[in-house]
Design a protein around this motif. Structure first.
Motif, short mmCIF file in Angstrom:
data_model
loop_
_atom_site.label_atom_id
_atom_site.label_comp_id
_atom_site.label_asym_id
_atom_site.label_seq_id
_atom_site.Cartn_x
_atom_site.Cartn_y
_atom_site.Cartn_z
N GLY A 62 0.79 -1.23 0.00
CA GLY A 62 0.00 0.00 0.00
C GLY A 62 0.82 1.27 0.00
O GLY A 62 0.27 2.37 -0.08
N VAL A 63 2.12 1.17 0.11
CA VAL A 63 3.00 2.35 0.09
C VAL A 63 3.37 2.65 -1.37
O VAL A 63 3.89 1.77 -2.06
CB VAL A 63 4.27 2.11 0.93
CG1 VAL A 63 5.20 3.30 0.86
CG2 VAL A 63 3.90 1.78 2.36
N PRO A 64 3.10 3.86 -1.84
CA PRO A 64 3.46 4.20 -3.23
C PRO A 64 4.98 4.17 -3.42
O PRO A 64 5.72 4.76 -2.64
CB PRO A 64 2.92 5.62 -3.43
CG PRO A 64 1.99 5.87 -2.29
CD PRO A 64 2.41 4.97 -1.18
N ARG A 65 5.42 3.46 -4.46
CA ARG A 65 6.85 3.34 -4.77
C ARG A 65 7.04 3.27 -6.27
O ARG A 65 6.12 2.92 -7.01
CB ARG A 65 7.43 2.07 -4.17
CG ARG A 65 7.54 2.04 -2.68
CD ARG A 65 8.33 0.80 -2.24
NE ARG A 65 8.42 0.73 -0.81
CZ ARG A 65 7.59 0.07 -0.01
NH1 ARG A 65 6.60 -0.59 -0.53
NH2 ARG A 65 7.75 0.06 1.28
N ALA A 108 4.97 3.40 -11.30
CA ALA A 108 4.64 3.59 -9.89
C ALA A 108 3.45 2.70 -9.54
O ALA A 108 2.55 2.49 -10.36
CB ALA A 108 4.29 5.05 -9.62
N SER A 110 1.16 1.03 -5.73
CA SER A 110 1.08 1.01 -4.27
C SER A 110 0.38 -0.23 -3.73
O SER A 110 0.82 -0.80 -2.75
CB SER A 110 0.39 2.27 -3.75
OG SER A 110 -0.92 2.35 -4.26
N ASP A 111 -0.73 -0.65 -4.32
CA ASP A 111 -1.51 -1.76 -3.77
C ASP A 111 -1.29 -3.09 -4.50
O ASP A 111 -1.26 -4.14 -3.88
CB ASP A 111 -3.01 -1.43 -3.80
CG ASP A 111 -3.33 -0.25 -2.90
OD1 ASP A 111 -2.75 -0.19 -1.81
OD2 ASP A 111 -4.15 0.60 -3.30
#
Length: 167
Positions: A62-65, A108, A110-111
């Motif tokens: 869940g962290v945007p990377r 990019a 996130s989930d």
């Protein structure tokens, strides 16, 4: 930071599907890359060269990377979607679609990451996705590509040196 996407692939044999066409379709096989030598799904009487669609889903925290995916030499023609967006197209008649400038694509997420590759082998050279693509940070995937190039260069140099010495 770096994973090889070997397991968890769905394969739709003889179908070139887009992400929009996948819902409602039943995969012909679920497998780990390298299990089969081609698009024949282990049938000794079938031609390993062919066409099909590969799909894998990676769940994230869940962290945007930023991520990078190393696209392996899949086939003579392919389309690659990441999370529903067409990121590469080679030989499929998509004049407006992006062509690869290198074997790594960045994006990019996130989930989750959904990877869909529709591949076709018309020249009989490739027979499907045989080794797993690398997924991770752009730096980690770039380092894998550089290391692989260095090792291949060293192996070729060693072979040439041995050939000269044995001559």
């Amino acid at each position: 930071p770096l994973f090889y996407l070997a397991d968890g692939w769905s394969f739709y044999q003889d179908k070139l599907l887009t992400p929009e066409e996948l819902p409602g379709q039943t995969p012909d096989a679920y497998f780990d890359l390298g299990r089969y030598g081609g698009c024949d799904l282990g049938d000794p009487n079938a031609d390993p060269h062919g066409r099909g669609t590969y799909r894998a889903v990676v769940l994230l925290d869940g962290v945007p990377r930023q991520y990078a995916l190393e696209l392996t030499p899949v086939s003579s023609r392919w389309r690659l979607w990441i999370n529903g967006e067409l990121v590469q197209s080679v030989g499929m008649g998509d004049e407006a679609a992006p062509a690869p400038s290198r074997s790594m694509v960045t994006f990019a997420a996130s989930d989750r990451i959904e990877i869909v590759a529709a591949v076709a082998d018309d020249d009989g050279y490739y027979s499907g996705m045989l080794y797993p693509p690398a997924l991770g940070s752009p730096q980690a995937v770039g380092q894998v590509l550089s290391t692989r190039l260095l090792l291949h260069g060293a192996a070729v140099t060693l072979a040439l040196a041995l050939a000269l010495v044995c001559r």
